[in-house]
Design a protein around this motif. Structure first.
Motif, PDB file in Angstrom:
ATOM      1  N   ALA A  63      27.012  11.105  14.718  1.00 24.94           N
ATOM      2  CA  ALA A  63      27.479  10.547  15.998  1.00 24.94           C
ATOM      3  C   ALA A  63      26.638  11.091  17.141  1.00 24.94           C
ATOM      4  N   GLU A  64      26.376  12.403  17.110  1.00 27.13           N
ATOM      5  CA  GLU A  64      25.610  13.005  18.212  1.00 27.13           C
ATOM      6  C   GLU A  64      24.170  12.499  18.229  1.00 27.13           C
ATOM      7  N   ALA A  65      23.598  12.305  17.029  1.00 29.80           N
ATOM      8  CA  ALA A  65      22.188  11.874  16.953  1.00 29.80           C
ATOM      9  C   ALA A  65      22.044  10.400  17.302  1.00 29.80           C
ATOM     10  N   TRP A  66      23.106   9.587  17.037  1.00 27.79           N
ATOM     11  CA  TRP A  66      22.913   8.123  17.135  1.00 27.79           C
ATOM     12  C   TRP A  66      24.190   7.366  17.499  1.00 27.79           C
ATOM     13  N   LEU A  67      25.196   7.437  16.649  1.00 27.95           N
ATOM     14  CA  LEU A  67      26.261   6.431  16.716  1.00 27.95           C
ATOM     15  C   LEU A  67      27.153   6.556  17.944  1.00 27.95           C
ATOM     16  N   ALA A  68      27.226   7.722  18.542  1.00 19.67           N
ATOM     17  CA  ALA A  68      28.086   7.854  19.738  1.00 19.67           C
ATOM     18  C   ALA A  68      27.549   7.002  20.885  1.00 19.67           C
ATOM     19  N   GLN A  69      26.234   6.777  20.902  1.00 20.44           N
ATOM     20  CA  GLN A  69      25.680   5.979  22.000  1.00 20.44           C
ATOM     21  C   GLN A  69      25.177   4.618  21.511  1.00 20.44           C
ATOM     22  N   SER A  70      25.552   4.228  20.271  1.00 17.81           N
ATOM     23  CA  SER A  70      25.039   2.949  19.768  1.00 17.81           C
ATOM     24  C   SER A  70      26.020   1.831  20.095  1.00 17.81           C
ATOM     25  N   ARG A  71      25.534   0.602  20.012  1.00 19.81           N
ATOM     26  CA  ARG A  71      26.383  -0.567  20.278  1.00 19.81           C
ATOM     27  C   ARG A  71      26.984  -1.132  18.980  1.00 19.81           C
ATOM     28  N   ILE A  72      26.922  -0.338  17.897  1.00 21.06           N
ATOM     29  CA  ILE A  72      27.661  -0.732  16.694  1.00 21.06           C
ATOM     30  C   ILE A  72      29.145  -0.558  17.019  1.00 21.06           C
ATOM     31  N   PRO A  73      29.947  -1.600  16.848  1.00 16.24           N
ATOM     32  CA  PRO A  73      31.383  -1.459  17.167  1.00 16.24           C
ATOM     33  C   PRO A  73      32.033  -0.338  16.361  1.00 16.24           C
ATOM     34  N   ALA A  74      32.871   0.442  17.005  1.00 14.64           N
ATOM     35  CA  ALA A  74      33.515   1.588  16.326  1.00 14.64           C
ATOM     36  C   ALA A  74      34.249   1.135  15.061  1.00 14.64           C
ATOM     37  N   GLU A  75      34.790  -0.071  15.102  1.00 12.31           N
ATOM     38  CA  GLU A  75      35.540  -0.559  13.930  1.00 12.31           C
ATOM     39  C   GLU A  75      34.620  -0.899  12.749  1.00 12.31           C
ATOM     40  N   ASN A  76      33.309  -0.917  13.028  1.00 12.08           N
ATOM     41  CA  ASN A  76      32.341  -1.188  11.943  1.00 12.08           C
ATOM     42  C   ASN A  76      31.856   0.100  11.276  1.00 12.08           C
ATOM     43  N   ILE A  77      32.313   1.245  11.783  1.00 10.88           N
ATOM     44  CA  ILE A  77      31.858   2.540  11.262  1.00 10.88           C
ATOM     45  C   ILE A  77      32.987   3.148  10.431  1.00 10.88           C
ATOM     46  N   ALA A  78      32.752   3.276   9.146  1.00  7.16           N
ATOM     47  CA  ALA A  78      33.780   3.806   8.222  1.00  7.16           C
ATOM     48  C   ALA A  78      33.455   5.267   7.902  1.00  7.16           C
ATOM     49  N   TRP A  79      33.954   6.167   8.763  1.00 10.39           N
ATOM     50  CA  TRP A  79      33.806   7.597   8.477  1.00 10.39           C
ATOM     51  C   TRP A  79      34.658   7.954   7.260  1.00 10.39           C
ATOM     52  N   ILE A  80      34.237   8.968   6.536  1.00 11.10           N
ATOM     53  CA  ILE A  80      35.032   9.448   5.392  1.00 11.10           C
ATOM     54  C   ILE A  80      36.148  10.355   5.926  1.00 11.10           C
ATOM     55  N   PRO A  81      37.415  10.081   5.595  1.00  7.48           N
ATOM     56  CA  PRO A  81      38.531  10.867   6.154  1.00  7.48           C
ATOM     57  C   PRO A  81      38.666  12.233   5.463  1.00  7.48           C
ATOM     58  N   ALA A  82      37.613  13.047   5.579  1.00  2.00           N
ATOM     59  CA  ALA A  82      37.601  14.336   4.859  1.00  2.00           C
ATOM     60  C   ALA A  82      38.633  15.315   5.391  1.00  2.00           C
ATOM     61  N   GLU A  83      39.121  15.027   6.603  1.00  2.00           N
ATOM     62  CA  GLU A  83      40.157  15.908   7.179  1.00  2.00           C
ATOM     63  C   GLU A  83      41.464  15.782   6.403  1.00  2.00           C
ATOM     64  N   LEU A  84      41.559  14.734   5.546  1.00  4.78           N
ATOM     65  CA  LEU A  84      42.763  14.592   4.701  1.00  4.78           C
ATOM     66  C   LEU A  84      42.708  15.536   3.504  1.00  4.78           C
ATOM     67  N   GLY A  85      41.548  16.170   3.315  1.00  2.00           N
ATOM     68  CA  GLY A  85      41.339  16.977   2.115  1.00  2.00           C
ATOM     69  C   GLY A  85      40.585  16.170   1.081  1.00  2.00           C
ATOM     70  N   ALA A  86      39.976  16.861   0.118  1.00  2.00           N
ATOM     71  CA  ALA A  86      39.042  16.197  -0.802  1.00  2.00           C
ATOM     72  C   ALA A  86      39.736  15.137  -1.671  1.00  2.00           C
ATOM     73  N   GLN A  87      40.867  15.481  -2.240  1.00  2.00           N
ATOM     74  CA  GLN A  87      41.518  14.531  -3.168  1.00  2.00           C
ATOM     75  C   GLN A  87      41.993  13.270  -2.432  1.00  2.00           C
ATOM     76  N   GLN A  88      42.773  13.482  -1.358  1.00  2.00           N
ATOM     77  CA  GLN A  88      43.351  12.328  -0.648  1.00  2.00           C
ATOM     78  C   GLN A  88      42.267  11.531   0.065  1.00  2.00           C
TER      79      GLN A  88
END
Ligand code: 6PG
Length: 231
Positions: free
Chosen positions: A88-113
């Motif tokens: 995000a800092e290198a690119w996506l925070a300032q890009s015009r790719i719609p946020a809904e098109n970016i599928a971050w991995i929900p690692a904050e849920l923990g590895a299994q979930q």
């Protein structure tokens, strides 16, 4: 099937990044022209950050780009070592790719979930148009590490005891990484040279298990290339 690998050597990391950007933009134009969308899996780590910074200054049909990650570290969302934060800092925070098109991995849920949730998303997303990966000094790629075995059918796997901190991660697994029209690996720096040599000599490294029907493109710099320089 013998996996076709195309090795291309460039003078330095900047040249590797520049070539990667041109290939990514070309793949995007082709995918959008043919299918109306471009689905790219981004690599984590530091190597691709130069390419991401260059992409931030490029023009493209960004609304038709759909972004996924190859792996994520199980850290809080705003942790500076999260791949999502670095990208995000290198690119996506300032890009015009719609946020809904970016599928971050929900690692904050923990590895299994998090892996289970992302596996459902990846199952609906494949095939990708381009998978971008790096490689570690031990020949790992994404968060698939030497000596760690995962269910060969699972698209996204939880990782524990990773030798590269943090120990808990989430990674796309080989079947997901292979379900793509193109696969490109960026490798720079002398620290990677022995792993590249092992890969070229048939060592059973995680990166050597990658598959892509269209062939794998490896973009490396002279420092990482065993064929140049001392040693
Ligand atoms: C991670 C990355 C990892 C990375 C390699 C290379 O989360 O650490 O996904 O697979 O691509 O370790 O890392 P560098 O590019 O920083 O050398």
């Amino acid at each position: 099937m013998t996996q076709a690998i195309r090795w291309q050597c460039f003078s330095d990391p900047q040249a590797v990044a520049g070539e990667a950007v041109q290939r990514i933009l070309t793949a995007a134009r082709q995918a959008i022209a043919q299918r109306g969308a471009f689905k790219i899996v981004l690599a984590g780590g530091s190597t691709p950050l130069q390419a991401y910074r260059q992409l931030a200054d490029c023009e493209a049909d960004w609304a038709r780009w759909f972004v996924y990650l190859g792996d994520e570290r199980c850290l809080p969302v705003d942790h500076p070592e999260r791949n999502s934060r670095m990208i995000a800092e290198a690119w996506l925070a300032q890009s015009r790719i719609p946020a809904e098109n970016i599928a971050w991995i929900p690692a904050e849920l923990g590895a299994q979930q998090g892996a289970a949730a992302y596996g459902d998303l990846v199952r609906a997303a494949v095939p990708f148009d381009l998978v971008l990966l790096g490689m570690g000094e031990d020949g790992h790629t994404a968060s698939l590490f030497p000596g760690q075995v995962h269910d060969s059918e699972t698209l996204v796997v939880p990782v524990s005891d990773a030798p590269k901190p943090p120990p808990d991660r989430i990674s796309l697994n080989y079947p997901a990484l292979a379900d793509t029209r193109a696969l490109m690996v960026l490798v720079t720096g002398a620290g990677k040279r022995e792993a590249v040599r092992g890969w070229q000599q048939g060592a059973a490294l995680p990166v050597a298990k990658l598959e892509c029907a269209a062939g794998i493109d490896v973009l490396l710099d002279e420092a990482a290339n065993p064929g140049t320089g001392p040693g």
